[in-house]
Design a protein around this motif. Structure first.
Motif, PDB file in Angstrom:
ATOM      1  N   LEU A  29      -9.021   1.281  -1.884  1.00 45.17           N
ATOM      2  CA  LEU A  29      -9.667  -0.234  -0.920  1.00 45.17           C
ATOM      3  C   LEU A  29     -10.377  -0.792  -0.789  1.00 45.17           C
ATOM      4  O   LEU A  29     -11.322   0.031  -0.711  1.00 45.17           O
ATOM      5  CB  LEU A  29      -8.513   0.398   0.709  1.00 45.17           C
ATOM      6  N   CYS A  72      -4.366   5.030   4.898  1.00 40.55           N
ATOM      7  CA  CYS A  72      -4.138   4.365   4.251  1.00 40.55           C
ATOM      8  C   CYS A  72      -4.829   4.319   2.480  1.00 40.55           C
ATOM      9  O   CYS A  72      -4.074   3.799   1.672  1.00 40.55           O
ATOM     10  CB  CYS A  72      -3.612   2.747   4.203  1.00 40.55           C
ATOM     11  N   ALA A  73      -5.683   5.213   2.577  1.00 37.74           N
ATOM     12  CA  ALA A  73      -6.476   4.884   1.329  1.00 37.74           C
ATOM     13  C   ALA A  73      -7.051   6.427   1.256  1.00 37.74           C
ATOM     14  O   ALA A  73      -7.761   7.014   1.886  1.00 37.74           O
ATOM     15  CB  ALA A  73      -7.182   4.285   1.305  1.00 37.74           C
ATOM     16  N   ILE A  88       1.336  -1.006  -0.088  1.00 34.39           N
ATOM     17  CA  ILE A  88      -0.360   0.020   0.491  1.00 34.39           C
ATOM     18  C   ILE A  88       0.537   1.089   0.187  1.00 34.39           C
ATOM     19  O   ILE A  88       0.347   1.849  -0.677  1.00 34.39           O
ATOM     20  CB  ILE A  88      -0.941  -0.034   0.986  1.00 34.39           C
ATOM     21  N   PHE A  92     -12.262   4.179   0.304  1.00 31.50           N
ATOM     22  CA  PHE A  92     -12.560   2.745   0.315  1.00 31.50           C
ATOM     23  C   PHE A  92     -14.035   1.931   0.436  1.00 31.50           C
ATOM     24  O   PHE A  92     -15.359   3.194   0.333  1.00 31.50           O
ATOM     25  CB  PHE A  92     -11.674   2.027   1.532  1.00 31.50           C
ATOM     26  N   GLY A 105      -0.187   5.130   0.351  1.00 25.95           N
ATOM     27  CA  GLY A 105      -1.347   5.195   0.401  1.00 25.95           C
ATOM     28  C   GLY A 105      -1.799   5.153  -0.639  1.00 25.95           C
ATOM     29  O   GLY A 105      -1.452   5.381  -2.043  1.00 25.95           O
ATOM     30  N   VAL A 106      -3.551   4.286  -1.390  1.00 27.96           N
ATOM     31  CA  VAL A 106      -4.046   4.208  -2.718  1.00 27.96           C
ATOM     32  C   VAL A 106      -5.073   4.658  -2.874  1.00 27.96           C
ATOM     33  O   VAL A 106      -5.288   5.512  -1.616  1.00 27.96           O
ATOM     34  CB  VAL A 106      -4.313   2.560  -2.852  1.00 27.96           C
TER      35      VAL A 106
END
Length: 328
Positions: free
Chosen positions: A215, A241-242, A208, A245, A211-212
């Motif tokens: 998610l 982290c996203a 990841i 999502f 961050g993506v």
């Protein structure tokens, strides 16, 4: 306009679905409801033991990301998939199946000698899916299997979390994300399976990175990844982290975050027959929606409907005409 709306990277597995009982799983010492990696000898032993069940089974090209990419393609998205199959009968079957679904693929993905990966999908009467997977040559998927030109011509790059288990697949996933970020391609990743999150969390964190853009996970995976006790606190933690999502919650629907606000998506009541591929279908339908000017709410509603239909029948796919019906 991009040539492809979604570029996928993941395992290439020929799936065989087999109807079993809970007692069968217990007798065979198979952990229910999760994906377990096995070697070819163990898989062959399971097939011998369940030979009468296999007579009524079905074969299809699979792999988590592949299921999502094929779903998006049947909805009408322009898609591309990178994987690794061997130059054997199953490998030829797999690539032909991708082509028939309208998915473009990296032609070098089918050159190596070896054995194409296979997955035994056990379906119990409660519709739960349990997988025993022999990755075969798919375990050696690497950065060499990435088609950088196709990636540069894509709107989204989609990565399956299962790649974290492979010594070469994990670096390939990381490389794809980095290339996508450099080329201005949006990134999406699925956490794939609660057991994967439990045993390979550090690798997923590495995949990841910072961050993506999107998610995908189910409630169990969200709780496992964040270490939280409730889906609400897990959703807050996932913001780290996203950018956006989707947390699927089975019969409770799904919780989305579009980068600004939370959105709830209703479930569609059906009698579950086979939950294999439900999350993959949700992701594929959702990404199709985002790449076709749908809002998060609209994409989530389509994804929820598609997932409900796929769990009401056997197999991780819908027929082409079912995709058209869902689009109205």
């Amino acid at each position: 306009m991009p040539t492809y709306q979604i570029y996928g990277l993941g395992a290439a597995l020929v799936d065989t679905e087999i109807e079993v009982t809970d007692l069968d799983l217990k007798d065979l010492r198979i952990d229910k409801g999760v994906m377990t990696l096995v070697d070819e000898a163990r898989q062959a032993q399971l097939l011998r033991t369940l030979s009468k069940h296999v007579a009524a089974s079905k074969r299809a090209s699979g792999g988590s990301a592949a299921n999502s990419i094929i779903a998006a393609s049947y909805f009408g998205a322009k898609t591309f998939y990178s994987c690794r199959v061997a130059n054997d009968e199953n490998g030829k079957f797999y690539l032909n199946d991708l082509a028939e679904a309208g998915v473009s693929y990296y032609e070098k993905n089918g050159e190596p000698s070896g054995t194409t990966g296979k997955c035994l999908v056990f379906i119990t009467p409660d519709a739960e899916r349990t997988m025993n997977t022999f990755l075969g040559i798919s375990e050696t998927l690497s950065v060499d299997d990435i088609d950088e030109q196709a990636l540069a011509e894509s709107e989204w790059a989609y990565i399956e979390g299962y790649l974290v288990t492979s010594a070469t697949g994990r670096p390939a996933a990381i490389k794809l994300r980095e290339l996508a970020e450099a080329k201005g391609v949006k990134t999406a990743l699925s956490l794939s399976d609660p057991a994967i999150v439990n045993f390979f969390k550090d690798g997923l964190v590495e995949m990841i990175g910072d961050g993506v853009d999107m998610l995908f996970c189910n409630e169990a995976e969200a709780l496992q990844y964040t270490g939280c006790d409730t889906v609400e606190t897990a959703a807050e933690a996932l913001k780290q982290c996203a950018k956006a999502f989707a947390i699927t919650q089975g019969a409770k629907g799904a919780l989305l975050f579009d980068g600004e606000q939370f959105i709830t998506v209703a479930a569609h009541k059906v009698t579950p027959v086979d939950t294999n591929g439900a999350g993959d279908m949700f992701a594929g339908a959702f990404l199709y929606g985002l790449t076709n000017n749908m809002s998060f709410q609209q994409a989530g509603d389509l994804a929820s409907k598609a997932a409900s239909v796929v769990v009401s029948q056997f197999g991780p796919r819908l027929r082409p005409e079912q995709h058209k019906e869902l689009l109205g």
